[in-house]
Design a protein around this motif. Structure first.
Motif, PDB file in Angstrom:
ATOM      1  N   GLU A  22      33.141  29.976 -14.147  1.00  0.00           N
ATOM      2  CA  GLU A  22      32.272  29.267 -13.144  1.00  0.00           C
ATOM      3  C   GLU A  22      33.224  27.824 -12.720  1.00  0.00           C
ATOM      4  OE1 GLU A  22      27.816  27.437 -12.655  1.00  0.00           O
ATOM      5  OE2 GLU A  22      28.251  28.249 -14.793  1.00  0.00           O
ATOM      6  N   GLU A  23      33.839  27.378 -13.597  1.00  0.00           N
ATOM      7  CA  GLU A  23      34.475  26.258 -13.293  1.00  0.00           C
ATOM      8  C   GLU A  23      35.724  26.698 -12.332  1.00  0.00           C
ATOM      9  OE1 GLU A  23      35.879  24.538 -16.874  1.00  0.00           O
ATOM     10  OE2 GLU A  23      33.774  23.449 -17.410  1.00  0.00           O
ATOM     11  N   THR A  24      36.242  27.966 -12.541  1.00  0.00           N
ATOM     12  CA  THR A  24      37.439  28.336 -11.626  1.00  0.00           C
ATOM     13  C   THR A  24      37.021  28.756 -10.262  1.00  0.00           C
ATOM     14  OG1 THR A  24      38.634  28.769 -13.627  1.00  0.00           O
ATOM     15  CG2 THR A  24      39.349  29.571 -11.558  1.00  0.00           C
ATOM     16  N   THR A  25      35.764  29.389 -10.248  1.00  0.00           N
ATOM     17  CA  THR A  25      35.492  30.206  -9.242  1.00  0.00           C
ATOM     18  C   THR A  25      34.270  29.174  -8.198  1.00  0.00           C
ATOM     19  OG1 THR A  25      33.790  31.344 -10.188  1.00  0.00           O
ATOM     20  CG2 THR A  25      36.260  32.303  -9.812  1.00  0.00           C
ATOM     21  N   GLY A  26      33.454  28.517  -8.879  1.00  0.00           N
ATOM     22  CA  GLY A  26      32.598  27.742  -8.354  1.00  0.00           C
ATOM     23  C   GLY A  26      31.237  28.535  -8.363  1.00  0.00           C
ATOM     24  N   GLN A  27      31.358  29.675  -9.034  1.00  0.00           N
ATOM     25  CA  GLN A  27      30.008  30.686  -9.045  1.00  0.00           C
ATOM     26  C   GLN A  27      29.964  31.092 -10.366  1.00  0.00           C
ATOM     27  OE1 GLN A  27      31.085  33.582  -6.432  1.00  0.00           O
ATOM     28  NE2 GLN A  27      30.140  32.600  -4.342  1.00  0.00           N
ATOM     29  N   ALA A  28      28.660  31.327 -10.635  1.00  0.00           N
ATOM     30  CA  ALA A  28      28.428  31.847 -12.088  1.00  0.00           C
ATOM     31  C   ALA A  28      28.678  33.462 -11.977  1.00  0.00           C
ATOM     32  CB  ALA A  28      26.630  31.717 -12.330  1.00  0.00           C
ATOM     33  N   PHE A  29      29.114  33.938 -13.284  1.00  0.00           N
ATOM     34  CA  PHE A  29      29.492  35.280 -13.226  1.00  0.00           C
ATOM     35  C   PHE A  29      28.090  36.049 -13.670  1.00  0.00           C
ATOM     36  CE2 PHE A  29      30.612  39.019 -15.694  1.00  0.00           C
ATOM     37  CZ  PHE A  29      31.672  39.613 -14.908  1.00  0.00           C
ATOM     38  N   VAL A  30      27.812  37.095 -12.801  1.00  0.00           N
ATOM     39  CA  VAL A  30      26.509  37.855 -13.041  1.00  0.00           C
ATOM     40  C   VAL A  30      26.904  39.236 -13.538  1.00  0.00           C
ATOM     41  CG1 VAL A  30      24.521  38.587 -12.129  1.00  0.00           C
ATOM     42  CG2 VAL A  30      25.192  36.241 -11.765  1.00  0.00           C
ATOM     43  N   PRO A  31      26.734  39.901 -14.426  1.00  0.00           N
ATOM     44  CA  PRO A  31      27.228  41.147 -14.836  1.00  0.00           C
ATOM     45  C   PRO A  31      26.564  42.134 -14.079  1.00  0.00           C
ATOM     46  CG  PRO A  31      25.903  40.387 -16.507  1.00  0.00           C
ATOM     47  CD  PRO A  31      26.217  39.311 -15.488  1.00  0.00           C
ATOM     48  N   ASP A  32      26.945  43.183 -13.580  1.00  0.00           N
ATOM     49  CA  ASP A  32      26.263  44.262 -12.912  1.00  0.00           C
ATOM     50  C   ASP A  32      26.404  45.404 -14.081  1.00  0.00           C
ATOM     51  OD1 ASP A  32      28.846  45.342 -12.836  1.00  0.00           O
ATOM     52  OD2 ASP A  32      28.882  45.398 -10.529  1.00  0.00           O
TER      53      ASP A  32
END
Length: 207
Positions: A51-61
């Motif tokens: 999240e800090e690197t991409t600015g987005q929360a990782f959401v698993p599929d």
């Protein structure tokens, strides 16, 4: 999202990993002994890092985990966490055996996975047939196409090609989950449970 808690001992055989469309995004490899207490904190750290690197929360599929054979505590801890994550995100949860994950890691379908068990035994995960346990001195590998796993790197001479691959990669675990022989996220126990009910039976429920 990928988990492997099957590894035991002091070797780096367990992992927590995040993948996006088959590309490894973040990963932490853990040693087998004592890894069970680190799965949740490791996952939290990886999610924060992404999240800090991409600015987005990782959401698993999809959540994929190794179900065994392997460490009793490591499997229970990793699979409970994997099942909780899948339930929380309402995404599919798939289990694969350690042997299937290893075979997918190196791209060979004929390899037998041999992992260290307790009391001088091995767990055997063949390409075809159920997983079973064998005493080391009773093991017959003469008909095997190849062998790998954490029992291979122990000075034993094998009558077939051996690969020094102790544990599957995150991508290998995911590839194994895309095959037909998948499992629910429940530990694969080769041995029957050692705990037994009291000889006199269970105490009555309190009133």
């Amino acid at each position: 999202m990928v988990f492997n808690g099957a590894g035991a001992g002091l070797q780096p055989t367990n992992l927590v990993a995040l993948l996006d469309n088959g590309v490894l995004v973040a990963e932490t490899v853990l040693t087998g002994r004592g890894a069970s207490e680190h799965f949740a904190p490791t996952l939290r750290s990886l999610l924060r890092e992404v999240e800090e690197t991409t600015g987005q929360a990782f959401v698993p599929d999809k959540v994929v985990a190794v179900v065994g054979p392997g460490s009793f505590t490591g499997l229970r801890a990793s699979l409970a966490l994997a099942a909780g994550i899948a339930a929380g995100h309402n995404c599919p949860a798939v289990g694969v055996t350690l042997g299937a994950a290893l075979r997918s890691t190196i791209g060979r379908s004929d390899v037998v996975c041999v992992s260290v068990a307790r009391r001088g035994r091995f767990f055997i995960d063949p390409p075809n047939g159920p997983v079973f346990a064998s005493q080391e001195d009773a093991l017959d590998a003469s008909s095997w196409g190849a062998v790998m796993g954490d029992a291979v790197d122990g000075g034993r001479t094998w009558p077939c090609p051996s690969f020094p691959v102790l544990a599957p990669s995150a991508l290998g675990i995911v590839r194994a989950s895309e095959c037909d022989a998948t499992h629910a996220l429940s530990p694969l126990y080769v041995d029957p449970p050692e705990a037994k009910p009291p000889a006199a039976g269970l105490r009555p429920a309190p009133v």
